[in-house]
Write an enzyme that holds these catalytic residues in place. Structure first.
Site, short mmCIF file in Angstrom:
data_model
loop_
_atom_site.label_atom_id
_atom_site.label_comp_id
_atom_site.label_asym_id
_atom_site.label_seq_id
_atom_site.Cartn_x
_atom_site.Cartn_y
_atom_site.Cartn_z
CG PHE A 157 -10.58 -1.64 9.01
CD1 PHE A 157 -9.67 -2.35 8.25
CD2 PHE A 157 -11.38 -2.33 9.91
CE1 PHE A 157 -9.52 -3.72 8.40
CE2 PHE A 157 -11.24 -3.70 10.07
CZ PHE A 157 -10.32 -4.39 9.31
CB CYS A 158 -10.90 0.35 3.36
SG CYS A 158 -11.01 2.15 3.26
CB THR A 159 -6.14 0.10 1.55
OG1 THR A 159 -6.54 -1.24 1.27
CG2 THR A 159 -4.63 0.23 1.41
#
Length: 302
Positions: A174-176
């Site tokens: 996951f990331c922003t």
């Protein structure tokens, strides 16, 4: 009220340079600021302004072949999160530093925010935060691994030297907003990893749509604008960034004797030079004067 749209799309854009000026024109004519990156692999950006103006820029983006159906993640802010408009032509919209990666055909399985908790609750799933260490420090999912990187380009080296990664183990990333984990999962897939997943829409979509009482997110989410961070419901957080050392500062940090707003924090007070102290003091004075006049100061840090 400023309306904020964050977006990205991997798509082949061989004529990407030709789209720059129409986007500049659409943004400037609608009082929209922020950053848009264009490259042969797609588009990435966050923009803010009046709702109608931001929608006009999004519509201009959607007219680009391959970017049709672009769905931004929307949020709001009382203060303008951007001071200027930047529409830049880049080699990549997000750089992994390993050459060409097929982020269109080789990405991992996209998991909607509504199903994310079930996936990461499996103890066999390796949960990886693909963001940088300063982003991880202020908030992440329970049990997530911190690669300890300062740049996304360091991620492949970290991956190659971590023996927890095996080709058949489920990996959830996951990331922003989704762009970094989309490229990271594509890279892993090309390396032969078989069970790779990504949070569709990133942390922002999760915080926007998952109820607080059901959330497995702990802390705030770092964003690359003057808000610094957001929480559930994408409400702006209460953090700031030290202008001297770029450390994210919270209420506890602000209570330290060494903290001077707009100048330094307790992490860097012992190493900051007198010249930088004088320079930051003057800048902070100008920021406060501009605030009294109701103006935005272009030197203001996030």
């Amino acid at each position: 009220m400023f309306h904020i749209a964050a977006f990205y799309r991997f798509a082949p854009l061989p004529e990407f340079a030709s789209y720059r000026q129409p986007l500049v024109d659409a943004a400037t004519s609608n009082d929209v600021k922020g950053t848009i990156l264009l490259a042969s692999e797609g588009v990435n950006g966050t923009i803010a302004g009046p709702r109608e103006g931001v929608e006009a820029v999004v519509e201009a983006l959607q007219r680009i072949p391959g970017i049709e159906g672009l769905e931004p993640k929307w949020s709001t802010s009382e203060a303008d999160p951007f001071l200027r408009l930047k529409v830049r032509l880049k080699r990549e919209i997000v750089s992994l530093g390993v050459g060409e990666v097929d982020s269109i055909g080789h990405t991992g399985t996209k998991v909607p925010a509504s199903d994310w908790n079930e996936l990461i609750s499996d103890p066999n799933v390796l949960l990886v935060d693909t963001r940088n260490s300063y982003e991880y420090a202020i908030g992440t999912f329970e049990g997530a691994i911190d690669p300890g990187t300062r740049s996304f380009r360091q991620f492949p080296d970290w991956l190659a030297n971590d023996d927890r990664f095996t080709k058949d183990r489920p990996i959830a990333m996951f990331c922003t907003g989704g762009i970094r984990c989309e490229k990271a999962t594509a890279y892993l897939t090309e390396q032969g990893f078989e069970n790779v997943y990504q949070l569709d829409g990133g942390i922002l979509k999760y915080l926007e749509t998952v109820n607080v009482e059901d959330s497995m997110w702990d802390g705030q989410c770092y964003v690359f604008d003057r808000r610094v961070s957001v929480g559930h419901g994408l409400e702006p957080g209460d953090l700031e960034v030290c202008p001297n050392c770029n450390t994210v500062i919270d209420d506890i940090d602000r209570e330290a004797d060494e903290y001077v707003r707009g100048v330094m924090c307790h992490h860097c007070h012992a190493t900051i030079t007198p010249d930088r102290i004088a320079r930051f003091n003057e800048r902070q004075r100008q920021i406060e004067l501009a605030g009294e006049r109701g103006d935005a100061h272009l030197g203001r840090s996030a």
